[in-house]
Design a protein around this motif. Structure first.
Motif, PDB file in Angstrom:
ATOM      1  N   ASN A  72     -26.560 -21.909  26.950  1.00 38.13           N
ATOM      2  CA  ASN A  72     -25.475 -21.061  27.435  1.00 38.13           C
ATOM      3  C   ASN A  72     -24.303 -21.296  26.472  1.00 38.13           C
ATOM      4  N   TYR A  73     -23.957 -20.274  25.701  1.00 40.98           N
ATOM      5  CA  TYR A  73     -22.984 -20.451  24.636  1.00 40.98           C
ATOM      6  C   TYR A  73     -21.552 -20.262  25.099  1.00 40.98           C
ATOM      7  N   TYR A  74     -20.691 -21.054  24.526  1.00 39.91           N
ATOM      8  CA  TYR A  74     -19.262 -21.026  24.798  1.00 39.91           C
ATOM      9  C   TYR A  74     -18.537 -20.644  23.521  1.00 39.91           C
ATOM     10  N   LEU A  75     -17.396 -20.015  23.693  1.00 39.49           N
ATOM     11  CA  LEU A  75     -16.420 -19.908  22.619  1.00 39.49           C
ATOM     12  C   LEU A  75     -15.424 -21.020  22.914  1.00 39.49           C
ATOM     13  N   VAL A  76     -15.466 -22.064  22.100  1.00 39.71           N
ATOM     14  CA  VAL A  76     -14.569 -23.203  22.287  1.00 39.71           C
ATOM     15  C   VAL A  76     -13.500 -23.132  21.206  1.00 39.71           C
ATOM     16  N   MET A  77     -12.247 -23.177  21.655  1.00 40.61           N
ATOM     17  CA  MET A  77     -11.125 -23.147  20.726  1.00 40.61           C
ATOM     18  C   MET A  77     -10.509 -24.528  20.648  1.00 40.61           C
ATOM     19  N   TYR A  78     -10.504 -25.073  19.454  1.00 39.58           N
ATOM     20  CA  TYR A  78      -9.903 -26.383  19.200  1.00 39.58           C
ATOM     21  C   TYR A  78      -8.525 -26.213  18.593  1.00 39.58           C
ATOM     22  N   ALA A  79      -7.640 -27.133  18.937  1.00 42.55           N
ATOM     23  CA  ALA A  79      -6.338 -27.197  18.272  1.00 42.55           C
ATOM     24  C   ALA A  79      -6.571 -27.392  16.780  1.00 42.55           C
ATOM     25  N   HIS A  80      -5.613 -26.968  15.981  1.00 39.75           N
ATOM     26  CA  HIS A  80      -5.790 -27.023  14.533  1.00 39.75           C
ATOM     27  C   HIS A  80      -5.949 -28.453  13.998  1.00 39.75           C
ATOM     28  N   ASN A  81      -5.438 -29.428  14.733  1.00 39.79           N
ATOM     29  CA  ASN A  81      -5.617 -30.816  14.293  1.00 39.79           C
ATOM     30  C   ASN A  81      -6.908 -31.430  14.850  1.00 39.79           C
ATOM     31  N   LYS A  82      -7.692 -30.622  15.559  1.00 40.07           N
ATOM     32  CA  LYS A  82      -8.992 -31.008  16.126  1.00 40.07           C
ATOM     33  C   LYS A  82      -8.885 -32.087  17.199  1.00 40.07           C
ATOM     34  N   SER A  83      -7.702 -32.344  17.719  1.00 37.53           N
ATOM     35  CA  SER A  83      -7.521 -33.423  18.687  1.00 37.53           C
ATOM     36  C   SER A  83      -8.112 -33.101  20.052  1.00 37.53           C
ATOM     37  N   THR A  84      -8.113 -31.823  20.415  1.00 31.45           N
ATOM     38  CA  THR A  84      -8.587 -31.431  21.739  1.00 31.45           C
ATOM     39  C   THR A  84      -8.930 -29.946  21.758  1.00 31.45           C
ATOM     40  N   THR A  85      -9.565 -29.535  22.848  1.00 34.76           N
ATOM     41  CA  THR A  85      -9.841 -28.112  23.012  1.00 34.76           C
ATOM     42  C   THR A  85      -8.658 -27.450  23.719  1.00 34.76           C
ATOM     43  N   CYS A  86      -8.436 -26.197  23.384  1.00 33.27           N
ATOM     44  CA  CYS A  86      -7.401 -25.402  24.050  1.00 33.27           C
ATOM     45  C   CYS A  86      -8.026 -24.468  25.079  1.00 33.27           C
ATOM     46  N   ALA A  87      -9.266 -24.072  24.836  1.00 35.53           N
ATOM     47  CA  ALA A  87      -9.977 -23.201  25.778  1.00 35.53           C
ATOM     48  C   ALA A  87     -11.474 -23.347  25.548  1.00 35.53           C
ATOM     49  N   GLU A  88     -12.199 -23.370  26.639  1.00 37.07           N
ATOM     50  CA  GLU A  88     -13.656 -23.386  26.613  1.00 37.07           C
ATOM     51  C   GLU A  88     -14.099 -22.203  27.459  1.00 37.07           C
ATOM     52  N   ILE A  89     -14.579 -21.164  26.794  1.00 34.18           N
ATOM     53  CA  ILE A  89     -14.849 -19.895  27.482  1.00 34.18           C
ATOM     54  C   ILE A  89     -16.337 -19.582  27.422  1.00 34.18           C
ATOM     55  N   ARG A  90     -16.947 -19.437  28.582  1.00 35.48           N
ATOM     56  CA  ARG A  90     -18.363 -19.088  28.631  1.00 35.48           C
ATOM     57  C   ARG A  90     -18.623 -17.825  29.438  1.00 35.48           C
ATOM     58  N   GLN A  91     -17.735 -17.543  30.382  1.00 34.57           N
ATOM     59  CA  GLN A  91     -17.971 -16.450  31.312  1.00 34.57           C
ATOM     60  C   GLN A  91     -17.618 -15.110  30.683  1.00 34.57           C
ATOM     61  N   THR A  92     -18.478 -14.121  30.902  1.00 35.26           N
ATOM     62  CA  THR A  92     -18.187 -12.758  30.497  1.00 35.26           C
ATOM     63  C   THR A  92     -18.278 -11.875  31.737  1.00 35.26           C
ATOM     64  N   GLN A  93     -17.600 -10.747  31.663  1.00 33.76           N
ATOM     65  CA  GLN A  93     -17.602  -9.814  32.786  1.00 33.76           C
ATOM     66  C   GLN A  93     -17.539  -8.403  32.232  1.00 33.76           C
ATOM     67  N   GLU A  94     -18.340  -7.528  32.780  1.00 33.82           N
ATOM     68  CA  GLU A  94     -18.335  -6.127  32.381  1.00 33.82           C
ATOM     69  C   GLU A  94     -17.247  -5.415  33.179  1.00 33.82           C
ATOM     70  N   LEU A  95     -16.249  -4.869  32.480  1.00 30.26           N
ATOM     71  CA  LEU A  95     -15.182  -4.097  33.114  1.00 30.26           C
ATOM     72  C   LEU A  95     -15.292  -2.640  32.658  1.00 30.26           C
ATOM     73  N   GLU A  96     -14.406  -1.788  33.144  1.00 30.49           N
ATOM     74  CA  GLU A  96     -14.470  -0.357  32.819  1.00 30.49           C
ATOM     75  C   GLU A  96     -14.515  -0.079  31.322  1.00 30.49           C
ATOM     76  N   ASP A  97     -13.730  -0.833  30.556  1.00 25.77           N
ATOM     77  CA  ASP A  97     -13.642  -0.570  29.115  1.00 25.77           C
ATOM     78  C   ASP A  97     -14.569  -1.452  28.289  1.00 25.77           C
ATOM     79  N   GLY A  98     -15.534  -2.116  28.932  1.00 32.33           N
ATOM     80  CA  GLY A  98     -16.507  -2.908  28.195  1.00 32.33           C
ATOM     81  C   GLY A  98     -16.506  -4.374  28.593  1.00 32.33           C
ATOM     82  N   PRO A  99     -17.278  -5.179  27.872  1.00 29.43           N
ATOM     83  CA  PRO A  99     -17.379  -6.603  28.213  1.00 29.43           C
ATOM     84  C   PRO A  99     -16.123  -7.386  27.836  1.00 29.43           C
ATOM     85  N   HIS A 100     -15.779  -8.344  28.680  1.00 30.63           N
ATOM     86  CA  HIS A 100     -14.607  -9.197  28.478  1.00 30.63           C
ATOM     87  C   HIS A 100     -15.001 -10.662  28.635  1.00 30.63           C
ATOM     88  N   LEU A 101     -14.324 -11.529  27.880  1.00 29.51           N
ATOM     89  CA  LEU A 101     -14.376 -12.954  28.163  1.00 29.51           C
ATOM     90  C   LEU A 101     -13.468 -13.196  29.360  1.00 29.51           C
TER      91      LEU A 101
END
Length: 169
Positions: A72-101
Motif C-alpha cells: 500500500n503506497y504512500y506519498l511521504v513528504m520529508y522536511a528538506h533537512n530530512k529530520s522528519t516527515t511533514c505528511a504521510e498520505i495514503r488515502q485517495t478518494q474519488e470526487l466529482e472532479d477526479g481522484p484526490h489525495l
C-alpha cells in the motif's frame, strides 16, 4: 494508494515542467532509497524527488514508498533537512472532479495541547481534512505541488501554534 495509481502519479511528475519548482529525481538502488533516513531503510520506493521552490527557498522530499511493507503506497513528504516527515498520505478518494489525495491533521504531541492545534488548523484552513486533486496531466503537476507545499506549511504552523500563543491563560 494502489501501486498503479502511485506509478501513474510519478509518470505525471516526470513528464511535467513546473515553472515555480525545481524537481530532481533521487536515485534508487534495487527499488530502495539507501542512506536517506532510517525510517525508509528496507522499504520499496517507486520514486523519490527533491522538490524546491526557489522564490520561497522552501523544499521537501517526495517519496512514493511502501511505508508499512504491505503493498500500500504512500506519498511521504520529508522536511528538506530530512529530520522528519511533514505528511504521510495514503488515502485517495474519488470526487466529482477526479481522484484526490486525502490527508487529515491529527497531531500527536505529548504536551496536552493537541486540541488547540486541531482547532487552529480547522479555523485557519477550513477543516482538519485536506483534499488534493491528483494531476491527470503533466500540466497539472505544478498546482499539485503547490497544494502539497501548502499542506506541509499549514501543518508546521499548526504544530507550532502553542509556541506562538499561550492557551493556558
Amino acid at each position: 494508494m494502489e501501486k498503479g495509481q502511485a506509478i501513474f502519479l510519478t509518470r505525471q511528475i516526470e513528464r511535467s515542467k513546473p515553472i515555480r519548482y525545481e524537481l530532481k529525481k533521487l536515485e534508487t538502488v534495487s527499488g530502495m532509497l539507501p542512506k536517506f533516513h532510517q525510517w525508509t531503510n528496507g522499504k520499496q520506493v517507486l520514486a523519490a524527488y527533491e522538490v524546491f521552490r526557489p522564490e520561497s527557498e522552501l523544499g521537501y522530499y517526495l517519496l512514493f514508498i511502501d511505508w508499512h511493507r504491505n503493498d500500500n503506497y504512500y506519498l511521504v513528504m520529508y522536511a528538506h533537512n530530512k529530520s522528519t516527515t511533514c505528511a504521510e498520505i495514503r488515502q485517495t478518494q474519488e470526487l466529482e472532479d477526479g481522484p484526490h489525495l486525502v490527508w487529515s491533521y491529527k497531531p500527536f504531541k505529548r504536551d496536552g495541547k493537541n486540541d488547540q492545534r486541531k482547532a487552529y488548523f480547522k479555523q485557519m484552513f477550513g477543516s482538519t481534512t485536506v483534499h488534493i486533486k491528483l494531476p491527470s496531466l503533466p500540466d497539472e503537476v505544478e498546482e499539485f505541488l503547490t497544494q502539497l507545499f501548502k499542506l506541509c506549511q499549514n501543518r508546521v504552523k499548526a504544530d507550532k501554534i502553542t509556541e506562538v500563543f499561550d492557551f493556558e491563560n
